[in-house]
Structures are given as structure tokens and as C-alpha cells.
Design a protein around this motif. Structure first.
Motif, short mmCIF file in Angstrom:
data_model
loop_
_atom_site.label_atom_id
_atom_site.label_comp_id
_atom_site.label_asym_id
_atom_site.label_seq_id
_atom_site.Cartn_x
_atom_site.Cartn_y
_atom_site.Cartn_z
N GLU A 30 0.83 -1.21 0.00
CA GLU A 30 0.00 0.00 0.00
C GLU A 30 0.86 1.26 0.00
OE1 GLU A 30 -2.82 2.33 3.20
OE2 GLU A 30 -2.88 0.13 3.19
N ILE A 31 1.87 1.32 0.85
CA ILE A 31 2.74 2.50 0.95
C ILE A 31 3.67 2.59 -0.26
CG2 ILE A 31 4.56 3.61 2.31
CD1 ILE A 31 3.27 2.31 4.80
N ASN A 32 4.25 1.43 -0.65
CA ASN A 32 4.98 1.31 -1.91
C ASN A 32 6.14 2.29 -2.04
OD1 ASN A 32 5.45 0.15 -4.46
ND2 ASN A 32 4.23 1.71 -5.50
N ASP A 33 6.93 2.47 -0.97
CA ASP A 33 8.12 3.30 -1.07
C ASP A 33 9.37 2.44 -0.90
OD1 ASP A 33 8.17 2.71 1.60
OD2 ASP A 33 8.16 4.78 2.31
N ASP A 34 10.54 3.08 -0.96
CA ASP A 34 11.78 2.31 -0.94
C ASP A 34 11.97 1.52 0.35
OD1 ASP A 34 12.08 4.71 0.46
OD2 ASP A 34 14.21 4.89 0.01
N ILE A 35 11.57 2.08 1.48
CA ILE A 35 11.75 1.37 2.75
C ILE A 35 10.87 0.13 2.80
CG2 ILE A 35 11.50 1.52 5.26
CD1 ILE A 35 12.16 4.50 5.01
N ARG A 36 9.63 0.26 2.31
CA ARG A 36 8.74 -0.90 2.29
C ARG A 36 9.22 -1.94 1.28
NH1 ARG A 36 7.50 2.31 6.38
NH2 ARG A 36 7.86 3.93 4.83
N HIS A 37 9.83 -1.50 0.18
CA HIS A 37 10.43 -2.46 -0.76
C HIS A 37 11.55 -3.23 -0.08
CE1 HIS A 37 9.16 0.48 -4.18
NE2 HIS A 37 8.14 -0.23 -3.74
N LEU A 38 12.37 -2.51 0.66
CA LEU A 38 13.47 -3.12 1.40
C LEU A 38 12.96 -4.18 2.37
CD1 LEU A 38 16.50 -3.03 2.35
CD2 LEU A 38 15.83 -1.18 3.88
N ILE A 39 11.90 -3.85 3.08
CA ILE A 39 11.32 -4.77 4.06
C ILE A 39 10.78 -6.03 3.37
CG2 ILE A 39 9.38 -5.09 5.66
CD1 ILE A 39 9.80 -2.15 6.50
N LEU A 40 10.07 -5.85 2.27
CA LEU A 40 9.49 -7.01 1.57
C LEU A 40 10.56 -7.91 0.97
CD1 LEU A 40 6.33 -5.61 -0.27
CD2 LEU A 40 6.40 -7.25 1.62
N ILE A 41 11.60 -7.32 0.42
CA ILE A 41 12.68 -8.14 -0.15
C ILE A 41 13.36 -8.94 0.95
CG2 ILE A 41 14.92 -8.08 -1.32
CD1 ILE A 41 13.90 -5.58 -2.81
N GLU A 42 13.57 -8.31 2.09
CA GLU A 42 14.16 -9.04 3.22
C GLU A 42 13.23 -10.15 3.68
OE1 GLU A 42 16.16 -8.25 7.62
OE2 GLU A 42 14.93 -6.70 6.69
N MET A 43 11.94 -9.86 3.71
CA MET A 43 10.95 -10.85 4.14
C MET A 43 10.94 -12.07 3.22
SD MET A 43 6.86 -10.18 4.62
CE MET A 43 5.81 -11.13 3.53
N TYR A 44 10.96 -11.86 1.92
CA TYR A 44 10.84 -12.97 0.97
C TYR A 44 12.13 -13.74 0.76
CZ TYR A 44 6.14 -11.48 -0.35
OH TYR A 44 4.79 -11.17 -0.34
N THR A 45 13.27 -13.12 1.06
CA THR A 45 14.55 -13.81 0.86
C THR A 45 15.16 -14.32 2.16
OG1 THR A 45 15.83 -11.76 1.05
CG2 THR A 45 15.06 -12.38 -1.16
N GLY A 46 14.84 -13.67 3.28
CA GLY A 46 15.47 -14.03 4.54
C GLY A 46 16.89 -13.52 4.66
N LEU A 90 14.42 -15.31 -6.73
CA LEU A 90 13.28 -14.52 -6.30
C LEU A 90 11.97 -15.21 -6.65
CD1 LEU A 90 14.57 -11.07 -7.59
CD2 LEU A 90 14.47 -11.82 -5.19
N ILE A 91 11.11 -15.40 -5.65
CA ILE A 91 9.77 -15.90 -5.94
C ILE A 91 9.02 -14.80 -6.67
CG2 ILE A 91 9.77 -17.46 -3.95
CD1 ILE A 91 7.95 -15.44 -2.51
N PRO A 92 7.92 -15.10 -7.36
CA PRO A 92 7.24 -14.12 -8.20
C PRO A 92 6.98 -12.76 -7.57
CG PRO A 92 6.31 -16.27 -8.57
CD PRO A 92 7.31 -16.44 -7.46
N GLU A 93 6.40 -12.72 -6.37
CA GLU A 93 6.09 -11.41 -5.80
C GLU A 93 7.36 -10.65 -5.42
OE1 GLU A 93 2.36 -10.60 -3.77
OE2 GLU A 93 3.56 -10.01 -2.03
N ALA A 94 8.40 -11.36 -5.03
CA ALA A 94 9.67 -10.70 -4.73
C ALA A 94 10.24 -10.06 -5.99
CB ALA A 94 10.66 -11.71 -4.15
N GLN A 95 10.07 -10.72 -7.13
CA GLN A 95 10.50 -10.14 -8.40
C GLN A 95 9.79 -8.81 -8.64
OE1 GLN A 95 9.99 -12.94 -11.65
NE2 GLN A 95 10.53 -14.64 -10.33
#
Length: 226
Positions: A30-46, A90-95
Motif C-alpha cells: 500500500e505504501i509502496n516506497d523504498d523502505i517498504r520495498h526493502l522490508i518485503l525483499i528481506e521478508m521474501y529472501t530471509g 526470487l519468488i514471483p512477488e519478490a521479483q
């Protein structure tokens, strides 16, 4: 002369629940900024937050036709251990999230807010802000590092072998035989990640098999030396 006690002072390291992961995912998209991108990439990759903060656009690569992140040292960007030099599929959503980060960044760094490509990437600053945001969002004491514990639990529940977990996570080698050969293929790693994340995507009602981002990911590589 220190006397042992029966009290266990070690704090149990909890993982994120599916409800918490769903909340984090929803708010980040929803927020879709660089910090949230960073968080999601960390979440999906570990991966560790420092490994993600230091990424450059040229570290977003295709290996064996699989979109990946290449975690590598360069200039003043160092890695925690020699085992941290890894390639993570990268899984699909991480891509999709990586593509958003590529489009938003106006420099060669994926996260220029924390990486000017001259000085050492400011992982501590990123971790402090992101962890506070996660704590406020989930009303818990869980931080960005909790994603690594969560990823391990996802792997265990999916019956992913320990050696494969370590290859994806950059874990320490358990014995000398682990150092032989080139390791698992990225396709095997991707299959493990998809298997690990599949229960979560079923939980939120979105099949992990849907992938419309690989063509877009490839198009964004134009101009880079992958």
C-alpha cells in the motif's frame, strides 16, 4: 566463582505469524516506497538487512534464466562472513518488488537512501527505522532480523534440507563436505523457496504460481551488464 542458576535468561526468538506477515505485506504494498520495498525483499529472501541495503541494480541478475539477487562485496560494502556471498532466487512477488525498487531508484544503488555507493551502506539506520515501523505495526518486539527466523521456520515446515537452507541463507558450513562442489542450482533453490512460501500464499488466497513479472524484470535489465 560464578554460580550457575536454573533460570533461563535466553529470550526465545519468535517468528512472524501468517497474520503478521499478511499485515506487513499489505501495508508495504500500500505504501509502496523504498523502505517498504526493502522490508518485503528481506521478508521474501530471509537475507540480512545489510545485504539488501547494499544491493545495486547490477546485482539483480538472471542466473539459469531465473531472476536472482546476487549478494556480493564491492568497494566499501563488506559482508558478514565469507558464506554470505550468495545468489538468492526470487519468488514471483519478490521479483515484482525488486522491479519497483529498480524503477524508483535514480542511481545505480537499489536503495540510495542508505547507499551512496561511495561510503559503507548505512544498514544500521535502515534497520533502526524499519524495525521500529515493524514493531509499531505488529504491536510486538519483532524486528527486521525476525524475518531470518521466520524463513527458517518456513523451510523446516516445508522439509527443506539443512544444507539447502544454508545455501539460500548464507549459513555456516557444517562440515568439510559442505564446501565441495559448486552447491545447488538456483532452480533447486527457487523450488525450495516456492515450497516454503506456498502455505502463506494459500493463507492469503493468492497462488504463488502466478507470475507475470519475469518479462518486465528482463526488460529492466536493458542497459546493465548482467
Amino acid at each position: 566463582r560464578i554460580r550457575p542458576t536454573k533460570r533461563d535468561d535466553a529470550k526465545k526468538r519468535l517468528s512472524y505469524t501468517f497474520d503478521e506477515l499478511a499485515l506487513i505485506r499489505s501495508k508495504c504494498l500500500e505504501i509502496n516506497d523504498d523502505i517498504r520495498h526493502l522490508i518485503l525483499i528481506e521478508m521474501y529472501t530471509g537475507a540480512r538487512i545489510g545485504e539488501i541495503v547494499g544491493l545495486r541494480k547490477q546485482d539483480c541478475v538472471f542466473v539459469q534464466k531465473v531472476p536472482c539477487l546476487q549478494i556480493t562485496a564491492y568497494d566499501k560494502r563488506t559482508l558478514k562472513t565469507s558464506n554470505s556471498n550468495i545468489v538468492i532466487p526470487l519468488i514471483p512477488e519478490a521479483q515484482e518488488v525488486v522491479l519497483r525498487a529498480i524503477r524508483q531508484s535514480e542511481t545505480e544503488a537499489l536503495f540510495p537512501r542508505y547507499n551512496n555507493l561511495v561510503d559503507k551502506p548505512r544498514a544500521d539506520s535502515a534497520s533502526t527505522y524499519a524495525s521500529k515501523w515493524l514493531k509499531d505495526l505488529t504491536l510486538s518486539d519483532k524486528t527486521t532480523h525476525t524475518f531470518r527466523h521466520t524463513m527458517r521456520d518456513l523451510f523446516r515446515n516445508a522439509n527443506i534440507t539443512k544444507d539447502l537452507q544454508d545455501e539460500i541463507h548464507g549459513g555456516a558450513k557444517q562440515n568439510i563436505a559442505d564446501t565441495y562442489g559448486e552447491g545447488s542450482s538456483v532452480k533447486r533453490k527457487l523450488a525450495a523457496l516456492r515450497k516454503a512460501w506456498n502455505p502463506f500464499f494459500k493463507f492469503i488466497g493468492q497462488p504463488i504460481t502466478v507470475n507475470k513479472s519475469e518479462d518486465a524484470f528482463h526488460k529492466n535489465q536493458i542497459g546493465f551488464d548482467f
